[in-house]
Design a protein around this motif. Sequence first.
Motif, PDB file in Angstrom:
ATOM      1  N   MET A 105      70.752  43.797  28.639  1.00  0.00           N
ATOM      2  CA  MET A 105      70.705  43.157  27.326  1.00  0.00           C
ATOM      3  C   MET A 105      69.391  42.401  27.111  1.00  0.00           C
ATOM      4  SD  MET A 105      73.691  40.805  25.653  1.00  0.00           S
ATOM      5  CE  MET A 105      73.941  39.978  27.148  1.00  0.00           C
ATOM      6  N   GLY A 106      68.936  41.712  28.147  1.00  0.00           N
ATOM      7  CA  GLY A 106      67.704  40.926  28.027  1.00  0.00           C
ATOM      8  C   GLY A 106      66.516  41.798  27.616  1.00  0.00           C
ATOM      9  N   ARG A 107      66.456  43.012  28.162  1.00  0.00           N
ATOM     10  CA  ARG A 107      65.357  43.915  27.820  1.00  0.00           C
ATOM     11  C   ARG A 107      65.577  44.547  26.445  1.00  0.00           C
ATOM     12  NH1 ARG A 107      61.889  44.944  31.500  1.00  0.00           N
ATOM     13  NH2 ARG A 107      61.141  46.808  30.445  1.00  0.00           N
ATOM     14  N   LEU A 108      66.814  44.944  26.175  1.00  0.00           N
ATOM     15  CA  LEU A 108      67.094  45.665  24.925  1.00  0.00           C
ATOM     16  C   LEU A 108      66.893  44.777  23.700  1.00  0.00           C
ATOM     17  CD1 LEU A 108      70.179  47.885  25.875  1.00  0.00           C
ATOM     18  CD2 LEU A 108      67.732  48.375  26.040  1.00  0.00           C
ATOM     19  N   LEU A 109      67.248  43.497  23.826  1.00  0.00           N
ATOM     20  CA  LEU A 109      67.128  42.598  22.680  1.00  0.00           C
ATOM     21  C   LEU A 109      65.673  42.398  22.264  1.00  0.00           C
ATOM     22  CD1 LEU A 109      69.850  39.875  23.343  1.00  0.00           C
ATOM     23  CD2 LEU A 109      69.845  41.658  21.592  1.00  0.00           C
ATOM     24  N   LYS A 110      64.738  42.693  23.155  1.00  0.00           N
ATOM     25  CA  LYS A 110      63.320  42.556  22.794  1.00  0.00           C
ATOM     26  C   LYS A 110      62.755  43.852  22.206  1.00  0.00           C
ATOM     27  CE  LYS A 110      62.492  38.424  25.326  1.00  0.00           C
ATOM     28  NZ  LYS A 110      61.543  37.422  25.737  1.00  0.00           N
ATOM     29  N   LYS A 111      63.643  44.858  22.015  1.00  0.00           N
ATOM     30  CA  LYS A 111      63.195  46.133  21.440  1.00  0.00           C
ATOM     31  C   LYS A 111      63.624  46.222  19.979  1.00  0.00           C
ATOM     32  CE  LYS A 111      63.461  49.020  25.543  1.00  0.00           C
ATOM     33  NZ  LYS A 111      63.685  50.378  26.011  1.00  0.00           N
ATOM     34  N   PRO A 112      62.980  47.128  19.212  1.00  0.00           N
ATOM     35  CA  PRO A 112      63.438  47.340  17.831  1.00  0.00           C
ATOM     36  C   PRO A 112      64.836  47.965  17.814  1.00  0.00           C
ATOM     37  CG  PRO A 112      61.582  48.799  18.367  1.00  0.00           C
ATOM     38  CD  PRO A 112      61.822  47.944  19.565  1.00  0.00           C
ATOM     39  N   PRO A 113      65.553  47.854  16.670  1.00  0.00           N
ATOM     40  CA  PRO A 113      66.909  48.411  16.595  1.00  0.00           C
ATOM     41  C   PRO A 113      66.975  49.885  17.016  1.00  0.00           C
ATOM     42  CG  PRO A 113      66.450  47.100  14.673  1.00  0.00           C
ATOM     43  CD  PRO A 113      65.183  47.130  15.470  1.00  0.00           C
ATOM     44  N   LEU A 114      68.201  50.321  17.258  1.00  0.00           N
ATOM     45  CA  LEU A 114      68.505  51.590  17.928  1.00  0.00           C
ATOM     46  C   LEU A 114      68.109  51.439  19.382  1.00  0.00           C
ATOM     47  CD1 LEU A 114      67.922  54.770  15.757  1.00  0.00           C
ATOM     48  CD2 LEU A 114      69.563  54.504  17.630  1.00  0.00           C
ATOM     49  N   ARG A 115      68.635  50.359  19.945  1.00  0.00           N
ATOM     50  CA  ARG A 115      68.201  49.920  21.268  1.00  0.00           C
ATOM     51  C   ARG A 115      68.845  50.773  22.351  1.00  0.00           C
ATOM     52  NH1 ARG A 115      69.189  44.566  18.280  1.00  0.00           N
ATOM     53  NH2 ARG A 115      67.051  43.899  17.931  1.00  0.00           N
ATOM     54  N   VAL A 116      68.058  51.630  22.927  1.00  0.00           N
ATOM     55  CA  VAL A 116      68.556  52.500  23.983  1.00  0.00           C
ATOM     56  C   VAL A 116      67.777  52.197  25.264  1.00  0.00           C
ATOM     57  CG1 VAL A 116      68.934  54.889  24.667  1.00  0.00           C
ATOM     58  CG2 VAL A 116      69.036  54.270  22.256  1.00  0.00           C
ATOM     59  N   ALA A 117      68.523  52.122  26.360  1.00  0.00           N
ATOM     60  CA  ALA A 117      67.872  51.821  27.636  1.00  0.00           C
ATOM     61  C   ALA A 117      67.150  53.061  28.152  1.00  0.00           C
ATOM     62  CB  ALA A 117      68.915  51.358  28.645  1.00  0.00           C
ATOM     63  N   SER A 118      65.893  52.898  28.496  1.00  0.00           N
ATOM     64  CA  SER A 118      65.125  54.001  29.086  1.00  0.00           C
ATOM     65  C   SER A 118      65.347  54.021  30.596  1.00  0.00           C
ATOM     66  CB  SER A 118      63.635  53.800  28.795  1.00  0.00           C
ATOM     67  OG  SER A 118      63.178  52.655  29.487  1.00  0.00           O
ATOM     68  N   GLY A 119      64.849  55.065  31.222  1.00  0.00           N
ATOM     69  CA  GLY A 119      64.933  55.134  32.682  1.00  0.00           C
ATOM     70  C   GLY A 119      64.250  53.946  33.329  1.00  0.00           C
ATOM     71  N   LYS A 120      63.149  53.513  32.735  1.00  0.00           N
ATOM     72  CA  LYS A 120      62.408  52.375  33.277  1.00  0.00           C
ATOM     73  C   LYS A 120      63.241  51.089  33.147  1.00  0.00           C
ATOM     74  CE  LYS A 120      58.211  49.720  32.626  1.00  0.00           C
ATOM     75  NZ  LYS A 120      57.436  49.140  31.534  1.00  0.00           N
ATOM     76  N   ASP A 121      63.921  50.938  31.992  1.00  0.00           N
ATOM     77  CA  ASP A 121      64.780  49.750  31.813  1.00  0.00           C
ATOM     78  C   ASP A 121      65.833  49.697  32.920  1.00  0.00           C
ATOM     79  OD1 ASP A 121      63.546  48.915  29.430  1.00  0.00           O
ATOM     80  OD2 ASP A 121      64.799  50.268  28.229  1.00  0.00           O
ATOM     81  N   VAL A 122      66.447  50.849  33.174  1.00  0.00           N
ATOM     82  CA  VAL A 122      67.513  50.902  34.179  1.00  0.00           C
ATOM     83  C   VAL A 122      66.951  50.568  35.558  1.00  0.00           C
ATOM     84  CG1 VAL A 122      69.090  52.484  35.380  1.00  0.00           C
ATOM     85  CG2 VAL A 122      68.953  52.509  32.873  1.00  0.00           C
TER      86      VAL A 122
END
Length: 268
Positions: A105-122
């Motif tokens: 969540m901490g990473r996704l909330l800093k992204k624009p909407p349609l927040r999808v976790a990338s491989g790097k996020d994971v």
Amino acid sequence: MATTPLIEAENLAVKYPEGDLALFDVTFSIDSTTFMAIIGPNGSGKTTLLKAMLGLLKPTDGFIRVLGFDAKREYKMIRKMVRYVPQRDQIKATVPMKVKDIVLMGRLLKKPPLRVASGKDVQIAKDALRRVDLENLWNHPFPELSGGQRQRVLVARALATEGQIMMLDEPLSGADHDSQVLIVEALQEYYNENQVNIIMVTHDLNPIHTLVKDVLMLNRTVMGIGHPCAVMDLELLRQVYGPSAKIVELAGHKYCITGDSGFDHHDH
Ligand SMILES: Nc1ncnc2c1ncn2[C@@H]1O[C@H](COP(=O)(O)OP(=O)(O)O)[C@@H](O)[C@H]1O
Ligand SMILES: [Mg+2]
């Protein structure tokens, strides 16, 4: 060369609408990069000061700046730079989420909407969980965790998030001893490896006083500031915590014993 201080407060006063002044005449400056502790008894204004830094509470007087940004007017810039871990009682433990959702969540909330976790996020989220020794609970429901495990997940979320300042409000409170040690070690390791600032509110300096670079001691105003040894002063401790406060020395380290924080103090 003059550099911009991490935090700079001048004559800062904060008053709650329904209360007295929670902070008054707060003036101090702390240089970047630091691992700093904010200490003081219950009700001394520690949480209030963090909220003032984030612009969540506006000064009634004076100002506070974070890396040069005024917290009253430029709080959007500040919130972009800060990863904030609120005090435990402000987070509902019943949110029906999995551990991975909380950390991502901490990473996704800093992204624009349609927040999808990338491989790097994971990958970053898993690495953060590994730092607090919880990578095996990736798919586990968050509400089922113990208090200490929940605190570790919230610290992992801060570790996984972007931003050059980490603010943690009593991350050790409500955590068992092993979780406290894991959190402190994870923060220390992260601090040593990355150019981030860590600002940690704690009512018990003992678990971290050998690690932190700066200590700010509050009791609605600045009571002491500087190296941990400088605030581990008996006169000062008794002034802030009352006449029964003590300092003991063990294995070359000084420890404070106050009404608020003893050797075996736990919050439950
Ligand atoms: N929402 C609020 N409304 C009124 N008074 C508050 C509020 N939150 C905190 N206070 C008061 O402000 C003072 C400082 O609180 P706080 O910053 O939470 O202290 P600490 O984090 O050091 O325990 C306390 O006297 C507290 O009762
Ligand atoms: Mg508090």
